[in-house]
Design a protein around this motif. Sequence first.
Motif, PDB file in Angstrom:
ATOM      1  N   ARG A 171       4.518  55.304 -19.274  1.00  0.00           N
ATOM      2  CA  ARG A 171       3.657  56.119 -20.138  1.00  0.00           C
ATOM      3  C   ARG A 171       2.203  55.751 -19.838  1.00  0.00           C
ATOM      4  O   ARG A 171       1.708  54.703 -20.260  1.00  0.00           O
ATOM      5  CB  ARG A 171       3.997  55.870 -21.609  1.00  0.00           C
ATOM      6  CG  ARG A 171       5.417  56.299 -21.981  1.00  0.00           C
ATOM      7  CD  ARG A 171       5.756  55.863 -23.411  1.00  0.00           C
ATOM      8  NE  ARG A 171       6.965  56.496 -23.908  1.00  0.00           N
ATOM      9  CZ  ARG A 171       8.183  55.987 -23.785  1.00  0.00           C
ATOM     10  NH1 ARG A 171       8.347  54.828 -23.160  1.00  0.00           N
ATOM     11  NH2 ARG A 171       9.236  56.614 -24.277  1.00  0.00           N
ATOM     12  N   GLU A 182       8.061  50.604 -28.706  1.00  0.00           N
ATOM     13  CA  GLU A 182       8.222  52.030 -28.993  1.00  0.00           C
ATOM     14  C   GLU A 182       7.275  52.467 -30.107  1.00  0.00           C
ATOM     15  O   GLU A 182       6.692  53.557 -30.049  1.00  0.00           O
ATOM     16  CB  GLU A 182       9.671  52.317 -29.389  1.00  0.00           C
ATOM     17  CG  GLU A 182       9.991  53.799 -29.519  1.00  0.00           C
ATOM     18  CD  GLU A 182      11.462  54.052 -29.804  1.00  0.00           C
ATOM     19  OE1 GLU A 182      11.905  55.191 -29.627  1.00  0.00           O
ATOM     20  OE2 GLU A 182      12.165  53.100 -30.208  1.00  0.00           O
ATOM     21  N   THR A 198       3.702  52.978 -28.836  1.00  0.00           N
ATOM     22  CA  THR A 198       3.557  54.298 -28.220  1.00  0.00           C
ATOM     23  C   THR A 198       3.450  55.392 -29.278  1.00  0.00           C
ATOM     24  O   THR A 198       2.574  56.262 -29.213  1.00  0.00           O
ATOM     25  CB  THR A 198       4.761  54.596 -27.305  1.00  0.00           C
ATOM     26  OG1 THR A 198       4.825  53.606 -26.284  1.00  0.00           O
ATOM     27  CG2 THR A 198       4.641  55.974 -26.670  1.00  0.00           C
ATOM     28  N   ASN A 199       4.332  55.349 -30.269  1.00  0.00           N
ATOM     29  CA  ASN A 199       4.333  56.375 -31.320  1.00  0.00           C
ATOM     30  C   ASN A 199       3.036  56.368 -32.113  1.00  0.00           C
ATOM     31  O   ASN A 199       2.489  57.431 -32.456  1.00  0.00           O
ATOM     32  CB  ASN A 199       5.525  56.169 -32.256  1.00  0.00           C
ATOM     33  CG  ASN A 199       6.852  56.417 -31.571  1.00  0.00           C
ATOM     34  OD1 ASN A 199       6.909  57.091 -30.537  1.00  0.00           O
ATOM     35  ND2 ASN A 199       7.927  55.877 -32.121  1.00  0.00           N
ATOM     36  N   ILE A 207       6.802  50.643 -23.097  1.00  0.00           N
ATOM     37  CA  ILE A 207       5.516  51.255 -22.739  1.00  0.00           C
ATOM     38  C   ILE A 207       5.493  51.676 -21.276  1.00  0.00           C
ATOM     39  O   ILE A 207       4.596  52.417 -20.854  1.00  0.00           O
ATOM     40  CB  ILE A 207       4.328  50.320 -23.024  1.00  0.00           C
ATOM     41  CG1 ILE A 207       4.268  49.167 -22.011  1.00  0.00           C
ATOM     42  CG2 ILE A 207       4.374  49.782 -24.452  1.00  0.00           C
ATOM     43  CD1 ILE A 207       3.003  48.346 -22.091  1.00  0.00           C
ATOM     44  N   THR A 224      -0.327  55.090 -22.769  1.00  0.00           N
ATOM     45  CA  THR A 224       0.076  53.897 -23.515  1.00  0.00           C
ATOM     46  C   THR A 224      -0.250  52.633 -22.740  1.00  0.00           C
ATOM     47  O   THR A 224      -0.782  51.660 -23.296  1.00  0.00           O
ATOM     48  CB  THR A 224       1.585  53.941 -23.817  1.00  0.00           C
ATOM     49  OG1 THR A 224       1.897  55.143 -24.536  1.00  0.00           O
ATOM     50  CG2 THR A 224       2.014  52.752 -24.652  1.00  0.00           C
ATOM     51  N   GLN A 225       0.055  52.630 -21.453  1.00  0.00           N
ATOM     52  CA  GLN A 225      -0.219  51.449 -20.639  1.00  0.00           C
ATOM     53  C   GLN A 225      -1.721  51.190 -20.520  1.00  0.00           C
ATOM     54  O   GLN A 225      -2.163  50.036 -20.513  1.00  0.00           O
ATOM     55  CB  GLN A 225       0.408  51.608 -19.251  1.00  0.00           C
ATOM     56  CG  GLN A 225       1.934  51.595 -19.291  1.00  0.00           C
ATOM     57  CD  GLN A 225       2.558  51.548 -17.912  1.00  0.00           C
ATOM     58  OE1 GLN A 225       2.747  50.474 -17.342  1.00  0.00           O
ATOM     59  NE2 GLN A 225       2.890  52.704 -17.371  1.00  0.00           N
TER      60      GLN A 225
END
Length: 456
Positions: free
Chosen positions: A233, A189, A192-193, A230, A236-237
Amino acid sequence: MEKIQLWKTIIGELKLSASSADIKTFFPQISAASFEENVLTLSCNSPIVKERIENRYYSQIRRIAEKIVKEKVELSITVKPFELKKLSSKEKIGPLFNQEKPSPEKDLLQKKSSANLFEKYTFENFIVGANNRLAHTVALNVAENPGKAYNPFFIYSEVGLGKTHLMQAIGNRVLEKFPKYRVVYCPGESFTNELVESIRLAKVQKDALTNFKNKFRRADMLLVDDVQFIAGREATQEEFFHAFNTLFMAGKQIVLTSDKHPNEIIKLEKRLSSRFSSGMIADMQMPDSDVRSAILRAKKEEMRLNIPNEVCDFIAQNTQTNIRELEGIFTQIITSLQASNKPFTLEETREIMGKKEKTQNVSPNTIVKAVSAYYSIKLPDIKGHRRLKEFVRPRQLAMFLTQQLTNLSLTDIGNLFGGKDHTTVLHATRKIKEDIVKNARLKQDVENIKNALGIK
């Protein structure tokens, strides 16, 4: 109660259950900003501290506060605005070349802290049993020979079974053995952030995105916890794929954890799941009675409590759940005995567990199944992402009851419901709380489901 005293009391009780690493690292950076109209506002120094507390301790802090003031309490966590400290005329800059050299021990602690590792998680205090022996053996090999074998190393299990402990133990051992290694630990998480934040900052800071990429692509060892976050998204991926490839081709060690096998992670791109599966995969199962006993005996030693082994064994034999919930129940029993000035005896423990049995031993999955049955909804629908009205309310209610009746954190509850963000769980629980007051039908539904669970 005055805000500072309330916060001190909360901290005192948290010390019984929170990790010593978190107590020493994160909580000193938090202060009570206000306590007005039953809203406790905490102020912290950085978004990282805020995220850690919200993910791991939000529900626990709120419950302790409510127990102290004997009323419902809302919790708000804010981040202090950054301020540059101005040197006074009396403050002088020390000599440039005469600074004291840090000791190797302090230097190692600093490196572990920079890597987001916690001293508490070691191989020495990881309890090994049939449920986790393969994962533990591979983890030791990875720590001794990073990048040489078992790369990538993928660990999966249900929540609360020690994945994070084992992953962090790898990082700690590697830095002790190879002090010059660049070790990066990051929850999925947070990856991603951080990516989203770097994209936002790139509009005003040209090297923001480059700095983000370099942080992960230049690591000697990358540890990503709960990598399932992830999934789904796209950006992100894409970034994770390139980071993974860069490290793998350079022979750098990658360790990943998840709540599912790579092939079972919903919305995870095929190119990622195939790479995650290309190395060593080990699962971790629920601990048996002997392992649970060993965990509680180690816990009592850590807490320096004079508790008979038979008490630990009795709790272990009568609490068939994951490690996190087991330790939570153990802490609640200790707190209850200490609060009533009763001895740590088998008889007193039997009495407390008899009183708590119907609430503390309700598993999260049992709650979800009860809500599904009550509303005649299939489990995949209540745990899924479909936003149809007939699914949303039961899903929110199931989250609410799970938060009320178990020791799971908001993040763990989100994982239970298909990997939802902790803020989604927070919104759901608050929504149900508000609606129960003004909706008699909903209040009756809650009571009916509790009765079905055997909770009065």
